[in-house]
Motif scaffolding. Structure first.
Motif, PDB file in Angstrom:
ATOM      1  N   ILE A 147       0.821  -1.221   0.000  1.00 15.63           N
ATOM      2  CA  ILE A 147       0.000   0.000   0.000  1.00 15.63           C
ATOM      3  C   ILE A 147       0.854   1.270   0.000  1.00 15.63           C
ATOM      4  O   ILE A 147       0.540   2.215  -0.733  1.00 15.63           O
ATOM      5  CB  ILE A 147      -1.023  -0.037   1.152  1.00 15.63           C
ATOM      6  N   PRO A 148       1.976   1.334   0.766  1.00 18.54           N
ATOM      7  CA  PRO A 148       2.800   2.547   0.670  1.00 18.54           C
ATOM      8  C   PRO A 148       3.475   2.721  -0.693  1.00 18.54           C
ATOM      9  O   PRO A 148       4.025   3.785  -0.973  1.00 18.54           O
ATOM     10  CB  PRO A 148       3.834   2.382   1.787  1.00 18.54           C
ATOM     11  N   GLU A 149       3.424   1.682  -1.547  1.00 17.14           N
ATOM     12  CA  GLU A 149       3.893   1.843  -2.923  1.00 17.14           C
ATOM     13  C   GLU A 149       2.808   2.495  -3.789  1.00 17.14           C
ATOM     14  O   GLU A 149       3.071   2.900  -4.923  1.00 17.14           O
ATOM     15  CB  GLU A 149       4.278   0.475  -3.508  1.00 17.14           C
ATOM     16  N   MET A 150       1.589   2.611  -3.239  1.00 13.17           N
ATOM     17  CA  MET A 150       0.465   3.188  -3.968  1.00 13.17           C
ATOM     18  C   MET A 150       0.093   4.575  -3.449  1.00 13.17           C
ATOM     19  O   MET A 150      -0.290   5.455  -4.214  1.00 13.17           O
ATOM     20  CB  MET A 150      -0.767   2.273  -3.842  1.00 13.17           C
ATOM     21  N   ILE A 151       0.193   4.762  -2.135  1.00 14.95           N
ATOM     22  CA  ILE A 151      -0.246   6.006  -1.485  1.00 14.95           C
ATOM     23  C   ILE A 151       0.965   6.770  -0.961  1.00 14.95           C
ATOM     24  O   ILE A 151       1.830   6.196  -0.284  1.00 14.95           O
ATOM     25  CB  ILE A 151      -1.199   5.693  -0.306  1.00 14.95           C
ATOM     26  N   ASP A 152       1.034   8.052  -1.250  1.00 13.86           N
ATOM     27  CA  ASP A 152       2.019   8.942  -0.616  1.00 13.86           C
ATOM     28  C   ASP A 152       1.355   9.546   0.605  1.00 13.86           C
ATOM     29  O   ASP A 152       0.408  10.328   0.490  1.00 13.86           O
ATOM     30  CB  ASP A 152       2.457  10.046  -1.587  1.00 13.86           C
ATOM     31  N   HIS A 153       1.869   9.177   1.779  1.00 10.21           N
ATOM     32  CA  HIS A 153       1.222   9.544   3.041  1.00 10.21           C
ATOM     33  C   HIS A 153       1.031  11.050   3.172  1.00 10.21           C
ATOM     34  O   HIS A 153       1.941  11.841   2.939  1.00 10.21           O
ATOM     35  CB  HIS A 153       2.048   9.013   4.221  1.00 10.21           C
ATOM     36  N   ASN A 154      -0.173  11.407   3.559  1.00 11.55           N
ATOM     37  CA  ASN A 154      -0.548  12.795   3.826  1.00 11.55           C
ATOM     38  C   ASN A 154      -0.533  13.675   2.578  1.00 11.55           C
ATOM     39  O   ASN A 154      -0.639  14.897   2.662  1.00 11.55           O
ATOM     40  CB  ASN A 154       0.357  13.419   4.896  1.00 11.55           C
ATOM     41  N   ILE A 155      -0.383  13.044   1.405  1.00 11.00           N
ATOM     42  CA  ILE A 155      -0.424  13.795   0.144  1.00 11.00           C
ATOM     43  C   ILE A 155      -1.656  13.364  -0.645  1.00 11.00           C
ATOM     44  O   ILE A 155      -2.561  14.156  -0.884  1.00 11.00           O
ATOM     45  CB  ILE A 155       0.869  13.599  -0.664  1.00 11.00           C
ATOM     46  N   ASP A 156      -1.699  12.064  -1.049  1.00  5.94           N
ATOM     47  CA  ASP A 156      -2.887  11.594  -1.768  1.00  5.94           C
ATOM     48  C   ASP A 156      -3.609  10.473  -1.015  1.00  5.94           C
ATOM     49  O   ASP A 156      -4.380   9.717  -1.582  1.00  5.94           O
ATOM     50  CB  ASP A 156      -2.531  11.152  -3.194  1.00  5.94           C
ATOM     51  N   GLY A 157      -3.342  10.362   0.268  1.00 12.67           N
ATOM     52  CA  GLY A 157      -3.983   9.379   1.128  1.00 12.67           C
ATOM     53  C   GLY A 157      -3.376   9.471   2.513  1.00 12.67           C
ATOM     54  O   GLY A 157      -2.402  10.210   2.729  1.00 12.67           O
ATOM     55  N   TYR A 158      -3.929   8.711   3.449  1.00 12.36           N
ATOM     56  CA  TYR A 158      -3.448   8.788   4.830  1.00 12.36           C
ATOM     57  C   TYR A 158      -3.180   7.382   5.346  1.00 12.36           C
ATOM     58  O   TYR A 158      -4.071   6.528   5.340  1.00 12.36           O
ATOM     59  CB  TYR A 158      -4.502   9.486   5.706  1.00 12.36           C
ATOM     60  N   LEU A 159      -1.927   7.125   5.731  1.00 16.33           N
ATOM     61  CA  LEU A 159      -1.504   5.795   6.174  1.00 16.33           C
ATOM     62  C   LEU A 159      -1.423   5.732   7.694  1.00 16.33           C
ATOM     63  O   LEU A 159      -0.915   6.660   8.342  1.00 16.33           O
ATOM     64  CB  LEU A 159      -0.139   5.446   5.570  1.00 16.33           C
ATOM     65  N   VAL A 160      -1.913   4.611   8.254  1.00 18.64           N
ATOM     66  CA  VAL A 160      -1.885   4.413   9.704  1.00 18.64           C
ATOM     67  C   VAL A 160      -1.409   2.992  10.007  1.00 18.64           C
ATOM     68  O   VAL A 160      -1.477   2.109   9.153  1.00 18.64           O
ATOM     69  CB  VAL A 160      -3.285   4.632  10.328  1.00 18.64           C
ATOM     70  N   SER A 161      -0.968   2.780  11.227  1.00 19.26           N
ATOM     71  CA  SER A 161      -0.599   1.426  11.658  1.00 19.26           C
ATOM     72  C   SER A 161      -1.862   0.568  11.756  1.00 19.26           C
ATOM     73  O   SER A 161      -2.949   1.089  12.007  1.00 19.26           O
ATOM     74  CB  SER A 161       0.084   1.466  13.026  1.00 19.26           C
ATOM     75  N   PRO A 162      -1.712  -0.761  11.608  1.00 17.97           N
ATOM     76  CA  PRO A 162      -2.904  -1.634  11.622  1.00 17.97           C
ATOM     77  C   PRO A 162      -3.369  -1.968  13.040  1.00 17.97           C
ATOM     78  O   PRO A 162      -3.556  -3.126  13.394  1.00 17.97           O
ATOM     79  CB  PRO A 162      -2.414  -2.886  10.878  1.00 17.97           C
ATOM     80  N   ASP A 163      -3.552  -0.939  13.871  1.00 14.36           N
ATOM     81  CA  ASP A 163      -4.051  -1.184  15.226  1.00 14.36           C
ATOM     82  C   ASP A 163      -5.190  -0.214  15.532  1.00 14.36           C
ATOM     83  O   ASP A 163      -5.355   0.816  14.867  1.00 14.36           O
ATOM     84  CB  ASP A 163      -2.931  -1.051  16.263  1.00 14.36           C
TER      85      ASP A 163
END
Length: 383
Positions: free
Chosen positions: A315-331
């Motif tokens: 997924i981080p190969e698809m989304i640039d965090h805080n630019i075109d999506g928001y990534l979080v830890s799986p908890d």
């Protein structure tokens, strides 16, 4: 005129799922002037079975539940007979090939781990290609993990669905695959946009977080429901719509009743066309504990719906965090904080939507089909 390369794809059935959608896309788009393609389904079953391209030679070993008797006694007898037949052909693959195929193939392909053994047990002298889409770091069953990792080494070539999928095996088990490549899954953005307009969807309570995935424990929907209850209790009015079926459905229904969220945590089951449900939502949330390179992320980006996703697999190969999506830890805490941020910071979400319009240029499908073609051709040439 050159002789076409004969390719056999083996797969269990066509229930709605990521591997099935990747398989259908390949069947539709691999060049017919180079390949003569056959699909062998173990069971002719699932919502997507009618979407197999008409020019593909389709062979199935047993019929699916959809085509069995409605009489419960007859149905059980049919299922028993089917189980025995499939056991027999697993035990004696030569009999299977003689009965259903009886021809030579240059390349045999396992599009997912459930197809590894059938392809590796093939009695014909073909080049064997395995496709792997799974993040092994989240599977607690080490015997199963090692079975898959070792099976991958037996293929003539392995295609990994993301860089992370291959690298995590090296990091955790110090096993490498010199005969392999990383090829992303194609994402049909224009097709998704058209399908998203096919019918209207109205939700009773906005904002809506949509989500899509098979109802399996590692998809983490039980945790998402707890977060939903927590946000409601804190005064953040919203609803969640989950598109997907699977073994966890009953557990999730019971949990929704216990948490009193049956009207706001919507379990919409599998949908042949899920895109209007996503298009008419306000946000998208993917709470999975493990993924490879999920098509859904690119499709949702194409619909310009802001995404919160766990930072797993490719997924981080698809989304640039805080630019075109928001990534979080799986908890639970991290997903909760991300959803709360979306509900309370409209400026950030608006900026993300704007960035997403250009982000979809990342997904170049023709490059993917060319890469797959090159692998199949090169393997055929090394025979």
């Amino acid at each position: 005129m050159h002789q076409k390369i004969k390719v056999l794809f083996r797969h269990r059935s066509m229930e709605m799922g990521g591997v099935e959608r990747v398989l259908l896309d390949l069947l539709e788009n691999l060049p017919r002037d180079i390949f003569d393609i056959t699909l062998l389904l173990t069971i002719y079953q699932g919502e997507l079975r009618t979407e197999i391209p008409a020019d593909i030679q389709l062979i199935s070993i047993q019929k699916g539940r959809e085509d069995m008797s409605k009489n419960p006694i007859l149905r059980n007898l049919q299922l028993l007979k089917r189980s025995f037949t499939l056991w027999f052909y697993r035990k004696f693959p030569k009999a299977l090939y003689k009965r259903f195929l009886n021809q030579h193939f240059d390349v045999e392909v396992a599009p997912g781990y459930s197809d590894f053994d059938p392809v590796l047990d093939s009695p014909i002298k073909s080049k064997k290609i395995g496709w792997f889409h799974t993040d092994v770091s989240y599977d607690p069953d080490q015997e199963r993990v090692m079975g898959r990792i070792n099976a991958l080494q037996k293929f003539d070539w392995t295609i990994f669905g993301s860089r992370q999928t291959r690298e995590v095996i090296k990091d955790l088990y110090n096993i490498t695959y010199p005969k392999s490549s990383v090829i992303y899954n194609a994402i049909k953005i224009e097709e998704v946009r058209i399908k998203a307009e096919e019918f209207p969807v109205q939700y009773d309570l906005h904002p809506v977080f949509s989500s899509m995935g098979r109802l399996h424990s590692r998809k983490n929907y039980h945790t998402l429901m707890k977060i939903h209850r927590r946000l409601l209790d804190e005064g953040f009015s919203h609803s969640i719509a989950v598109i997907g079926g699977g073994g966890e459905m009953e557990n999730l229904k019971n949990q929704a009743k216990e948490l009193d969220v049956e009207k706001t945590f919507l379990l919409l089951d599998s949908q042949i066309n899920p895109y209007p449900y996503i298009k008419n939502s306000d946000y998208f949330v993917l709470p999975s504990e493990s993924e490879s390179y999920p098509l859904t992320i690119g499709e949702v980006m194409g619909l310009n719906i802001p995404i919160i996703s766990t930072n797993v697999g490719g997924i981080p190969e698809m989304i640039d965090h805080n630019i075109d999506g928001y990534l979080v830890s799986p908890d639970e805490t991290a997903i909760y904080e991300g959803m709360k941020l979306f509900l309370s910071n409209p400026e950030m979400v608006s900026k993300m939507k704007s960035n997403m319009e250009k982000a979809v240029e990342k997904f170049d499908n023709q490059k993917i089909y060319d890469e797959v073609t090159a692998v199949f051709v090169s393997q055929h040439q090394t025979k």
